[in-house]
Design a protein around this motif. Structure first.
Motif, mmCIF file in Angstrom:
data_model
loop_
_atom_site.group_PDB
_atom_site.id
_atom_site.type_symbol
_atom_site.label_atom_id
_atom_site.label_comp_id
_atom_site.label_asym_id
_atom_site.label_seq_id
_atom_site.Cartn_x
_atom_site.Cartn_y
_atom_site.Cartn_z
ATOM 1 N N ALA A 1 0.828 -1.209 0.000
ATOM 2 C CA ALA A 1 0.000 0.000 0.000
ATOM 3 C C ALA A 1 0.864 1.261 0.000
ATOM 4 C CB ALA A 1 -0.926 -0.007 1.216
ATOM 5 N N ILE A 2 1.993 1.215 0.698
ATOM 6 C CA ILE A 2 2.897 2.374 0.695
ATOM 7 C C ILE A 2 3.486 2.579 -0.694
ATOM 8 C CG2 ILE A 2 5.086 3.235 1.609
ATOM 9 C CD1 ILE A 2 4.399 1.949 4.254
ATOM 10 N N ALA A 3 3.858 1.478 -1.359
ATOM 11 C CA ALA A 3 4.392 1.605 -2.719
ATOM 12 C C ALA A 3 3.335 2.154 -3.676
ATOM 13 C CB ALA A 3 4.902 0.248 -3.206
ATOM 14 N N TRP B 1 -1.978 15.806 -1.282
ATOM 15 C CA TRP B 1 -1.816 16.015 0.160
ATOM 16 C C TRP B 1 -2.542 14.935 0.948
ATOM 17 C CZ3 TRP B 1 -4.910 17.237 4.403
ATOM 18 C CH2 TRP B 1 -4.232 17.717 5.520
ATOM 19 N N LEU B 2 -3.729 14.566 0.523
ATOM 20 C CA LEU B 2 -4.471 13.508 1.208
ATOM 21 C C LEU B 2 -3.773 12.156 1.076
ATOM 22 C CD1 LEU B 2 -8.142 14.480 0.233
ATOM 23 C CD2 LEU B 2 -6.997 14.832 2.425
ATOM 24 N N VAL B 3 -3.229 11.881 -0.094
ATOM 25 C CA VAL B 3 -2.489 10.619 -0.267
ATOM 26 C C VAL B 3 -1.261 10.586 0.647
ATOM 27 C CG1 VAL B 3 -1.149 9.253 -1.915
ATOM 28 C CG2 VAL B 3 -3.312 10.259 -2.614
ATOM 29 N N TRP C 1 0.052 7.526 7.997
ATOM 30 C CA TRP C 1 -0.631 6.501 8.799
ATOM 31 C C TRP C 1 -0.118 5.109 8.464
ATOM 32 C CZ3 TRP C 1 -4.663 3.264 6.518
ATOM 33 C CH2 TRP C 1 -5.200 2.351 7.426
ATOM 34 N N LEU C 2 0.149 4.847 7.190
ATOM 35 C CA LEU C 2 0.681 3.537 6.809
ATOM 36 C C LEU C 2 2.085 3.320 7.358
ATOM 37 C CD1 LEU C 2 -0.517 3.322 3.080
ATOM 38 C CD2 LEU C 2 -1.507 2.167 5.056
ATOM 39 N N LEU C 3 2.856 4.394 7.479
ATOM 40 C CA LEU C 3 4.200 4.251 8.053
ATOM 41 C C LEU C 3 4.141 3.801 9.513
ATOM 42 C CD1 LEU C 3 5.997 7.395 6.554
ATOM 43 C CD2 LEU C 3 6.330 5.005 5.921
ATOM 44 N N TRP D 1 3.129 12.564 16.114
ATOM 45 C CA TRP D 1 3.479 11.656 15.017
ATOM 46 C C TRP D 1 3.259 12.303 13.652
ATOM 47 C CZ3 TRP D 1 6.095 7.425 14.090
ATOM 48 C CH2 TRP D 1 5.878 6.741 12.899
ATOM 49 N N PHE D 2 2.180 13.072 13.509
ATOM 50 C CA PHE D 2 1.879 13.707 12.236
ATOM 51 C C PHE D 2 2.528 15.081 12.084
ATOM 52 C CE2 PHE D 2 -1.511 10.578 12.369
ATOM 53 C CZ PHE D 2 -1.643 10.205 11.040
#
Length: 665
Positions: free
Chosen positions: A399-401, A427-429, A435-437, A470-471
Motif C-alpha cells: 500500500a505504501i508503494a 496532500w491527502l495521499v 498513517w501507513l508508516l 506523530w503527524f
C-alpha cells in the motif's frame, strides 16, 4: 580629351521579387529604352512566375478490406459540395434509426475484424474441447501449436497484399496473443517429462520465439514496435515456464509486471521527447523565477492552470498505445495475473501492488493525450483496487508503494496543469501514507513507544495525544511545500497549502490538548514553525499570520508554565499574566523607540550627505583661494522635508519586535 567609347554598362540590381514597385520600375525602364522587351520577358519568366496547381484526380479509396474504390474526384472541388449537390435533402428519421446510425458510426472495420478473429478462435476452442480427451498431452499441444502457426502463416500471406493490410494486422495480433498461451500449455502439460514431449518443446519454443521476432520487429508502419518491446514480449512469454516451483508464480508475476512497465515507460520517454512530467521551464530554464527581488537556485516553476480543459495538455505528439507491441505486452501481463490468481491460487492480497503498477502504467501512458482519458480512468480504478487490496495486509508495504506511485502521478499532473485539485489529492495521499508508516512498525515496538510516552507524559488522553506529535513532520513538509510554491510564483497553490497546514495544525493541537506535556511540545513546535514562516517572508507578513504566531507563542509559554508548575493558584496566574502584559508593553515601547531612532538617524544621514557635498565644494573653493580664510557657512536649509528611508516607520508609529528596522549611518 576624347569622349569615352559607347560601350554597354553592366549594372547588378538586387531587389526583392515581392517589391510593390518592381513591375512599375521595369515598365519605366522599358519606356525609357534602358531595357528591351525580350529582357523584361526573360526577367519576368525567371523570377516572377509561380507554378499553377493543376486539378489532379484524387482517389477516395479507403485502406479497407471491404470498401470498393469510388470514382475519382477533382482535388479542387470539395467532396462536401458534391454531396450537397447530388444528394437529396435529408428526411427526418425516427429515434430508432438515429440510435442505429450512432451505433454503426462507432463501429470500424478494425473492430469488426477483431470480432471475426475472436469468433474464429472461440469456435475453434469449443470444437477442440469437445474432442480434447481423445488426444494425449503431446497431441493436444500439437493442435494448439499448429493452430498458432496457421494464424502466423495467414498473417504473412495477407501482409503481402496491400488491400488486406488490416486483415493481416488483426491476424498478427491474434498470433501474438496465442504465443503466451502456447508457453503456458507447454508448462501446464509438463511436456518435458517425456521424450516426445521434450522434442516437441525443443522445436516449439525457439520457433515461437522466432515468430514473435518476425511479427514485432521494428517497421515504419508500426512505430511502437521497438527492440525493447520485442525483448519484453519474449521475456513475458518465457515467464510462463517453471510455475511448478514453489513461490515462482508470485515472482514471475511481479517480474513480468515490472519489466513490462519499465519497457513501456522507457519507450514512452523516447517517443515523447524525454518528457518526464517536469512541466515547461520557460525561456530561461536555468534560473528560478524571481520573487520580490530574490534570485535563488534553479527550480521548476509550476504552470498556471489552463482554462479550457481539466486535464493536462499534451506537449508533444504521442502515438496511440494500441499498437501490436503494446497489445501483446498488455495481454501477456494480464495473462500472468489471471494465471496467478485463478490457476496458481496466489492470494489476491499479495497481488495488490501488481494491480497498482498496471493502473499507474495506464495513467502514465495516457497523461499527455486527452483523447485517452478512458485509459486514465481505468488506471485510476486499478490503483484504488490495488490499494484497497494491499491495505489489508500487515505490514502494508504494498500500500505504501502504491501510495508512492499515486503521489508520482499527482505530482506530474500538478506540474503540468497547476490545478489545485491535484495538490489537495496529493496532500491527502501523503497524509494516509504517514498513517501507513505507523503500521509498518512491528506491534511490539508500537507498544513500547506508547508505553514510553505514557511513562513520560502520563496516561491522560493517551495514546491519542501522541498523534499530535506523530503527524507533525508531515505538517512541516506541508509548510515547506508552501514555501517552495511561493518561490515558484504560484501564490494560489501556496495559499492552499498554507490553509491545509493550518487545518492540520489545529487538528493536531486539539488532539494534543488532553495531555499537558504533549500539548506543551506541540505548541512550542507550532510556534517555532510559525516564526520560521514569518522570518522567511521577503516582504512584511500578513497581519493575521503575525497575530497567529504571537498568540501561539503566548499559548506555548502558558502551557510550559503549567507543565512545570501545575498547582499554581489563581492569584499566581494573575501575577503571571500581569508580568507578561508589562513585558509586552516594554517590548512595544522599545520597538517604537527603535523605529523613531531609525527615522531620525535616516534624516540626519541624508542631511549630512547633502551637507558633506556642499562642504566639499566649499573646501575646493578655499583651496583654490590659496590660504584665504573664510568662515564656513552652515548648509542651507533643505528645500523639501527628507523622505523617510525605506524600512523605517513613519513618525508616531511603533515597530513590532520581530520587524527589522533599517538604519542609515
Amino acid at each position: 580629351m576624347a569622349p569615352p567609347p559607347d560601350r554597354p554598362i553592366i549594372l547588378e540590381l538586387v531587389v526583392r521579387s515581392a517589391h510593390p514597385a518592381l513591375l512599375e520600375g521595369l515598365d519605366v525602364w522599358l519606356r525609357l529604352g534602358l531595357l528591351s522587351d525580350e529582357t523584361v520577358r526573360q526577367v519576368c519568366e525567371e523570377n516572377l512566375v509561380c507554378a499553377i496547381r493543376q486539378p489532379v484526380a484524387v482517389s477516395s479509396q479507403v485502406e479497407n478490406d471491404f470498401l470498393t474504390e469510388l470514382p475519382p474526384v477533382a482535388a479542387e472541388q470539395p467532396l462536401t459540395d458534391i454531396a450537397a449537390r447530388d444528394s437529396p435533402l435529408p428526411r427526418p428519421r425516427g429515434w430508432l434509426a438515429q440510435i442505429t446510425q450512432s451505433f454503426m458510426a462507432e463501429l470500424s472495420v478494425v473492430w469488426l475484424l477483431f470480432l471475426g478473429v475472436f469468433m474464429v478462435v472461440v469456435s475453434s476452442g469449443v470444437l477442440a474441447a469437445s474432442q480434447w480427451r481423445n488426444f494425449s498431452p503431446v497431441g493436444q499441444y500439437g493442435i494448439l501449436l499448429g493452430y498458432t502457426l496457421a494464424f502466423w502463416l495467414v498473417s504473412v500471406l495477407t501482409g503481402r497484399r496491400p488491400n488486406l493490410r488490416l486483415t493481416s494486422h488483426m491476424v498478427q495480433i491474434a498470433t501474438l496473443l496465442l504465443i503466451p498461451v502456447n508457453f503456458w500449455m507447454m508448462d501446464s502439460f509438463r511436456l518435458s517429462q517425456s521424450i516426445s514431449g521434450f522434442s516437441l518443446v525443443a522445436i516449439a519454443a525457439p520457433l515461437l520465439t522466432l515468430v514473435i521476432f518476425s511479427l514485432l520487429k521494428p517497421t515504419p508502419t508500426e512505430p511502437g514496435n521497438t527492440r525493447l518491446i520485442l525483448g519484453t514480449a519474449i521475456v513475458l512469454a518465457w515467464l510462463q515456464w517453471g510455475w511448478g516451483w514453489r513461490g515462482f508464480p508470485l515472482v514471475a508475476t511481479y517480474v513480468g509486471t515490472i519489466v513490462a512497465s519499465l519497457a513501456l515507460v522507457y519507450q514512452d520517454r523516447g517517443v515523447g521527447g524525454g518528457d518526464w512530467g517536469v512541466g515547461n521551464r520557460g525561456d530561461g530554464g536555468d534560473g528560478e523565477v524571481e520573487e520580490e527581488g530574490e534570485v535563488g537556485t534553479s527550480s521548476i516553476p509550476i504552470p498556471h492552470p489552463p482554462s479550457h480543459t481539466s486535464h493536462p495538455t499534451p506537449h508533444t505528439p504521442h502515438p496511440t498505445p494500441l499498437s501490436s507491441g503494446f497489445i501483446t505486452v498488455a495481454f501477456s501481463v494480464l495473462l500472468l495475473l489471471a494465471r496467478a490468481v485463478f490457476v496458481a491460487k496466489v492470494p489476491i492480497t499479495r497481488l495488490g501492488l501488481a494491480a497498482g503498477i498496471c493502473g499507474w502504467l495506464l495513467c502514465w501512458l495516457s497523461r499527455r493525450n486527452v483523447a485517452h482519458a478512458i485509459w486514465s480512468q481505468v488506471g485510476a480504478g486499478l490503483l484504488l483496487v490495488g490499494w484497497f487490496v494491499a491495505v489489508m495486509v500487515t505490514p502494508p508495504w504494498q500500500a505504501i508503494a502504491i501510495s508512492g506511485l499515486g503521489l508520482w502521478l499527482l505530482g506530474d499532473y500538478l506540474l503540468r496543469s497547476g490545478q489545485a485539485s491535484y495538490l489537495l489529492a496529493g496532500w491527502l495521499v501523503g497524509l494516509q501514507t504517514v498513517w501507513l508508516l505507523w503500521r509498518i512498525i512491528p506491534p511490539n515496538w508500537q507498544q513500547q513507544l506508547i508505553d514510553t510516552g505514557i511513562q513520560l507524559a502520563g496516561s491522560i488522553a493517551m495514546p491519542a495525544a501522541l498523534l499530535g506529535l506523530w503527524f507533525f513532520p508531515y505538517l512541516l513538509l506541508t509548510v515547506f511545500l508552501a514555501f517552495r510554491l511561493r518561490r515558484w510564483q504560484r501564490l494560489d497553490l501556496a495559499k492552499q497549502a498554507e490553509l491545509l497546514a493550518l487545518g492540520l495544525g489545529i487538528v493536531l493541537a486539539a488532539l494534543s490538548s488532553g495531555n499537558s506535556l504533549v500539548r506543551s511540545l506541540n505548541l512550542v513546535l507550532s510556534t517555532l514553525t510559525l516564526a520560521a514562516v514569518v522570518i522567511s517572508r521577503r516582504t512584511r507578513p500578513e497581519v493575521p499570520l503575525i497575530y497567529l504566531t504571537h498568540a501561539t507563542g503566548l499559548g506555548a509559554i502558558v502551557a510550559c508554565i503549567h507543565q512545570i508548575f501545575p498547582n499554581l493558584s489563581l492569584n499566581t496566574w494573575a501575577s503571571v499574566f500581569l508580568a507578561g502584559t508589562l513585558i509586552e508593553w516594554v517590548f512595544s515601547a522599545l520597538g517604537e523607540g527603535r523605529g523613531q531612532g531609525a527615522e531620525v538617524r535616516g534624516q540626519r544621514g541624508e542631511w549630512r550627505g547633502e551637507g558633506g557635498e556642499e562642504r566639499g565644494i566649499t573646501g575646493d573653493t578655499e583651496t583654490r583661494g590659496h590660504g584665504d580664510t573664510e568662515t564656513p557657512q552652515p548648509p542651507p536649509p533643505h528645500p523639501h522635508p527628507p523622505t523617510p528611508h525605506p524600512g523605517t516607520n513613519p513618525p508616531g508609529t511603533s515597530a513590532l519586535p520581530w520587524q527589522p528596522s533599517a538604519t542609515c549611518s
